[in-house]
Design a protein around this motif. Structure first.
Motif, PDB file in Angstrom:
ATOM      1  N   LEU A 196       0.670  -1.309   0.033  1.00 43.09           N
ATOM      2  CA  LEU A 196      -0.110   0.150  -0.032  1.00 43.09           C
ATOM      3  C   LEU A 196       0.630   1.424  -0.058  1.00 43.09           C
ATOM      4  O   LEU A 196       0.472   2.258  -0.528  1.00 43.09           O
ATOM      5  CB  LEU A 196      -1.067  -0.062   1.158  1.00 43.09           C
ATOM      6  CG  LEU A 196      -2.148  -1.005   1.288  1.00 43.09           C
ATOM      7  CD1 LEU A 196      -2.961  -1.063   2.458  1.00 43.09           C
ATOM      8  CD2 LEU A 196      -2.939  -1.163   0.070  1.00 43.09           C
ATOM      9  N   ILE A 197       1.984   1.194   0.741  1.00 43.03           N
ATOM     10  CA  ILE A 197       2.957   2.531   0.821  1.00 43.03           C
ATOM     11  C   ILE A 197       3.263   2.951  -0.622  1.00 43.03           C
ATOM     12  O   ILE A 197       3.127   4.269  -1.014  1.00 43.03           O
ATOM     13  CB  ILE A 197       3.932   2.106   1.649  1.00 43.03           C
ATOM     14  CG1 ILE A 197       3.692   1.974   2.998  1.00 43.03           C
ATOM     15  CG2 ILE A 197       4.969   3.415   1.636  1.00 43.03           C
ATOM     16  CD1 ILE A 197       2.654   2.936   3.661  1.00 43.03           C
ATOM     17  N   PRO A 198       3.980   2.025  -1.484  1.00 36.89           N
ATOM     18  CA  PRO A 198       4.293   2.520  -2.507  1.00 36.89           C
ATOM     19  C   PRO A 198       3.307   2.717  -3.728  1.00 36.89           C
ATOM     20  O   PRO A 198       3.132   3.700  -4.445  1.00 36.89           O
ATOM     21  CB  PRO A 198       5.253   1.372  -3.473  1.00 36.89           C
ATOM     22  CG  PRO A 198       4.960   0.378  -2.466  1.00 36.89           C
ATOM     23  CD  PRO A 198       4.278   0.661  -1.230  1.00 36.89           C
ATOM     24  N   ILE A 199       2.062   1.973  -3.626  1.00 39.96           N
ATOM     25  CA  ILE A 199       1.029   2.359  -4.315  1.00 39.96           C
ATOM     26  C   ILE A 199       0.175   3.742  -4.105  1.00 39.96           C
ATOM     27  O   ILE A 199      -0.122   4.481  -4.858  1.00 39.96           O
ATOM     28  CB  ILE A 199      -0.192   1.274  -4.283  1.00 39.96           C
ATOM     29  CG1 ILE A 199       0.364  -0.233  -4.761  1.00 39.96           C
ATOM     30  CG2 ILE A 199      -1.457   1.666  -4.838  1.00 39.96           C
ATOM     31  CD1 ILE A 199      -0.521  -1.172  -4.636  1.00 39.96           C
ATOM     32  N   ALA A 200       0.200   4.192  -2.784  1.00 38.85           N
ATOM     33  CA  ALA A 200       0.136   5.471  -2.500  1.00 38.85           C
ATOM     34  C   ALA A 200       0.980   6.309  -2.926  1.00 38.85           C
ATOM     35  O   ALA A 200       0.222   7.413  -3.193  1.00 38.85           O
ATOM     36  CB  ALA A 200       0.003   5.394  -0.645  1.00 38.85           C
ATOM     37  N   GLY A 201       1.987   6.148  -3.064  1.00 38.26           N
ATOM     38  CA  GLY A 201       2.973   7.132  -3.701  1.00 38.26           C
ATOM     39  C   GLY A 201       2.627   7.309  -5.240  1.00 38.26           C
ATOM     40  O   GLY A 201       2.493   8.614  -5.531  1.00 38.26           O
ATOM     41  N   MET A 202       2.289   6.344  -6.011  1.00 40.95           N
ATOM     42  CA  MET A 202       2.070   6.273  -7.239  1.00 40.95           C
ATOM     43  C   MET A 202       0.621   7.090  -7.405  1.00 40.95           C
ATOM     44  O   MET A 202       0.589   7.816  -8.204  1.00 40.95           O
ATOM     45  CB  MET A 202       1.624   5.011  -7.699  1.00 40.95           C
ATOM     46  CG  MET A 202       3.156   4.177  -7.884  1.00 40.95           C
ATOM     47  SD  MET A 202       2.606   2.530  -8.594  1.00 40.95           S
ATOM     48  CE  MET A 202       3.733   1.409  -7.761  1.00 40.95           C
ATOM     49  N   VAL A 203      -0.198   6.726  -6.505  1.00 50.72           N
ATOM     50  CA  VAL A 203      -1.578   7.305  -6.777  1.00 50.72           C
ATOM     51  C   VAL A 203      -1.485   8.817  -6.275  1.00 50.72           C
ATOM     52  O   VAL A 203      -2.196   9.847  -7.146  1.00 50.72           O
ATOM     53  CB  VAL A 203      -2.767   6.667  -5.861  1.00 50.72           C
ATOM     54  CG1 VAL A 203      -4.405   7.515  -5.898  1.00 50.72           C
ATOM     55  CG2 VAL A 203      -2.922   5.354  -6.271  1.00 50.72           C
ATOM     56  N   GLY A 204      -0.858   9.277  -5.316  1.00 51.09           N
ATOM     57  CA  GLY A 204      -0.583  10.765  -4.900  1.00 51.09           C
ATOM     58  C   GLY A 204       0.076  11.525  -6.032  1.00 51.09           C
ATOM     59  O   GLY A 204      -0.153  12.617  -6.116  1.00 51.09           O
ATOM     60  N   ALA A 205       1.252  10.770  -6.543  1.00 47.93           N
ATOM     61  CA  ALA A 205       1.996  11.664  -7.793  1.00 47.93           C
ATOM     62  C   ALA A 205       1.001  11.795  -8.975  1.00 47.93           C
ATOM     63  O   ALA A 205       1.147  13.005  -9.475  1.00 47.93           O
ATOM     64  CB  ALA A 205       3.156  10.862  -8.033  1.00 47.93           C
ATOM     65  N   ILE A 206       0.134  10.611  -9.313  1.00 45.73           N
ATOM     66  CA  ILE A 206      -0.942  10.884 -10.421  1.00 45.73           C
ATOM     67  C   ILE A 206      -1.968  12.187 -10.187  1.00 45.73           C
ATOM     68  O   ILE A 206      -2.151  12.916 -10.781  1.00 45.73           O
ATOM     69  CB  ILE A 206      -1.386   9.738 -10.639  1.00 45.73           C
ATOM     70  CG1 ILE A 206      -0.330   8.890 -11.562  1.00 45.73           C
ATOM     71  CG2 ILE A 206      -2.456   9.762 -11.825  1.00 45.73           C
ATOM     72  CD1 ILE A 206      -0.711   7.277 -11.754  1.00 45.73           C
ATOM     73  N   ALA A 207      -2.388  12.113  -9.044  1.00 39.52           N
ATOM     74  CA  ALA A 207      -3.291  13.076  -8.620  1.00 39.52           C
ATOM     75  C   ALA A 207      -2.833  14.612  -8.554  1.00 39.52           C
ATOM     76  O   ALA A 207      -3.539  15.273  -9.135  1.00 39.52           O
ATOM     77  CB  ALA A 207      -3.832  12.561  -6.975  1.00 39.52           C
ATOM     78  N   VAL A 208      -1.662  14.537  -8.206  1.00 36.59           N
ATOM     79  CA  VAL A 208      -0.797  16.019  -8.301  1.00 36.59           C
ATOM     80  C   VAL A 208      -0.732  16.401  -9.749  1.00 36.59           C
ATOM     81  O   VAL A 208      -0.948  17.410 -10.221  1.00 36.59           O
ATOM     82  CB  VAL A 208       0.446  15.953  -7.357  1.00 36.59           C
ATOM     83  CG1 VAL A 208       1.272  17.240  -7.642  1.00 36.59           C
ATOM     84  CG2 VAL A 208       0.124  15.818  -5.994  1.00 36.59           C
ATOM     85  N   ILE A 209      -0.249  15.317 -10.402  1.00 36.31           N
ATOM     86  CA  ILE A 209       0.155  15.818 -11.952  1.00 36.31           C
ATOM     87  C   ILE A 209      -1.241  16.082 -12.628  1.00 36.31           C
ATOM     88  O   ILE A 209      -1.372  17.195 -13.297  1.00 36.31           O
ATOM     89  CB  ILE A 209       0.649  14.588 -12.601  1.00 36.31           C
ATOM     90  CG1 ILE A 209       1.947  14.286 -12.079  1.00 36.31           C
ATOM     91  CG2 ILE A 209       0.456  14.737 -14.068  1.00 36.31           C
ATOM     92  CD1 ILE A 209       2.712  13.022 -12.799  1.00 36.31           C
ATOM     93  N   TYR A 210      -2.396  15.466 -12.301  1.00 37.39           N
ATOM     94  CA  TYR A 210      -3.762  15.748 -13.006  1.00 37.39           C
ATOM     95  C   TYR A 210      -4.631  16.627 -12.227  1.00 37.39           C
ATOM     96  O   TYR A 210      -5.649  16.710 -12.384  1.00 37.39           O
ATOM     97  CB  TYR A 210      -4.409  14.371 -13.575  1.00 37.39           C
ATOM     98  CG  TYR A 210      -3.813  13.754 -14.614  1.00 37.39           C
ATOM     99  CD1 TYR A 210      -4.105  14.106 -15.929  1.00 37.39           C
ATOM    100  CD2 TYR A 210      -2.988  12.667 -14.454  1.00 37.39           C
ATOM    101  CE1 TYR A 210      -3.524  13.400 -16.845  1.00 37.39           C
ATOM    102  CE2 TYR A 210      -2.097  12.226 -15.398  1.00 37.39           C
ATOM    103  CZ  TYR A 210      -2.595  12.540 -16.564  1.00 37.39           C
ATOM    104  OH  TYR A 210      -1.917  11.848 -17.906  1.00 37.39           O
TER     105      TYR A 210
END
Length: 373
Positions: free
Chosen positions: A342-356
């Motif tokens: 969950l930790i790295p997946i949360a990092g991916m989701v957070g980065a994509i959310a910031v980008i878009y």
């Protein structure tokens, strides 16, 4: 992948190769410092030193690969932005996902390579390193005798050997033993070899002589073809070799043997290592997206991206430290293994959310004429 995306991918690839090469050299230097005792303490050759050091690189490199990818994405996108290539690509009609896709592609490639290292290369290398270290530390002759130098075995016992071959045989041996109450004894022999039988260790001296001065001050001299000098006081029992969690393959970690469970007190440590091997590569994609968010999120900044880069570095460091904490907690509680994913997946989701994240809309300023009605 269109030509422009292929160009961006190549621009990302070479900085990544340079960064991972630099980190690999740093890991090699760090690991070599911990293996200096192989040369100083065990009188091993440089080849053995290099071999043991190189076998430890897969795990260290796998830890440093996400950082190398993070640095490569940051440096490449910073250069593309400074040269206005990113702005030109966007003006030419390349979407935000089109700009992001080379980063995702490289992150996935590195993720798969890291997974292969974790599941296959690391256990093979660590098993070989464990065997090599066990052989060295079980070699009593290597640990006790430094060729060409006088070595102190213990209180009152000094040993010298002119040379030692790779099979453990020593030439031109001299042993001075002053522990006896009747007087000191000196053994010299043409050849000697250390033998171990169960808990007993002895040095077998071949073709030598014994010189001893007794309590009356008279010299006793005797030749012998074979003599066993007891080393039990200086050598402990031989340690049994076993593979640690870092040395085991994935199936051995997921289904540990009864002996392994008894040794560690439960299967939790093995399971934590297994899930770490599987979840660790996800940090490559997470770090790549966090680095990309610095330059692809929000509006173009003419004042530079230093503040965004600092935030990204802090976010990546925090994410990795939380991941290590979850791995440590999983060794005690198997339910925490889910958090390792969950930790790295949360990092991916957070980065994509910031980008878009939708750009802020600025109010339009309405100019009014200076004439009054």
């Amino acid at each position: 992948m269109i030509l422009l995306q292929r160009y961006f991918f190549n621009q990302l690839l070479w900085p990544f190769i340079t960064a991972i090469a630099a980190f690999a050299r740093l890991a090699l230097l760090t690991q070599s410092l911990s293996n200096v005792d192989l040369v100083s303490g065990y009188s091993e050759t440089a080849l053995t030193f290099v071999k043991v050091t190189a076998l430890a690189l897969p795990q260290l490199t796998a830890l440093l690969v996400p950082i190398a990818l993070f640095v490569a994405v940051l440096s490449t996108l910073n250069r593309l932005t400074s040269d206005s290539e990113q702005v030109i690509a966007s003006a030419a009609g390349l979407s935000r996902f089109g700009l992001l896709s080379p980063v995702i592609r490289l992150g996935i490639y590195v993720l798969l390579a890291n997974l292969v290292v974790n599941l296959l290369v690391q256990p093979i290398a660590y098993r070989e390193m464990r065997r090599e270290l066990h052989t060295l530390r079980s070699d009593v002759a290597a640990s006790l005798v430094t060729p060409g130098a006088f070595s102190q075995l213990g209180q009152g016992v000094t040993i010298y050997a002119r040379d030692r071959s790779r099979d453990g045989r020593m030439q031109d041996i001299l042993i001075h033993d002053s522990r006896g109450e009747d007087g000191a004894s000196t053994y010299s022999a043409r050849e000697g070899v250390v033998v171990r039988s169960g808990d007993r260790s002895a040095m077998v001296l071949i073709d030598g002589n014994l010189q001893q001065i007794d309590a009356a001050g008279e010299l006793y001299y005797a030749n012998f073809d074979r003599y066993e000098f007891d080393l039990g006081e200086f050598v402990g029992p031989a340690d049994a070799m076993f593979f640690k969690e870092s040395d085991r393959f994935l199936h051995e970690l997921l289904w540990p043997s009864a002996a392994e469970i008894a040794r560690t007190g439960g299967p939790e440590r093995a399971w934590a290592e297994a899930h770490y091997r599987l979840s660790g590569p996800l940090y490559n994609l997470a770090f790549a997206l966090i680095a990309a968010a610095c330059f692809l999120a929000g509006d173009h900044s003419r004042m530079g991206y230093g503040r965004r880069v600092m935030i990204a570095v802090g976010a990546g460091l925090t994410l990795r430290l939380i991941g290590f904490a979850m791995q440590s907690a999983s060794a005690d509680d198997a339910a925490m293994n889910v958090a390792q994913y969950l930790i790295p997946i949360a990092g991916m989701v957070g980065a994509i959310a910031v980008i878009y994240w939708p750009a802020r809309t600025r109010p339009r300023q309405i100019k009014t004429s200076g004439a009054s009605a």
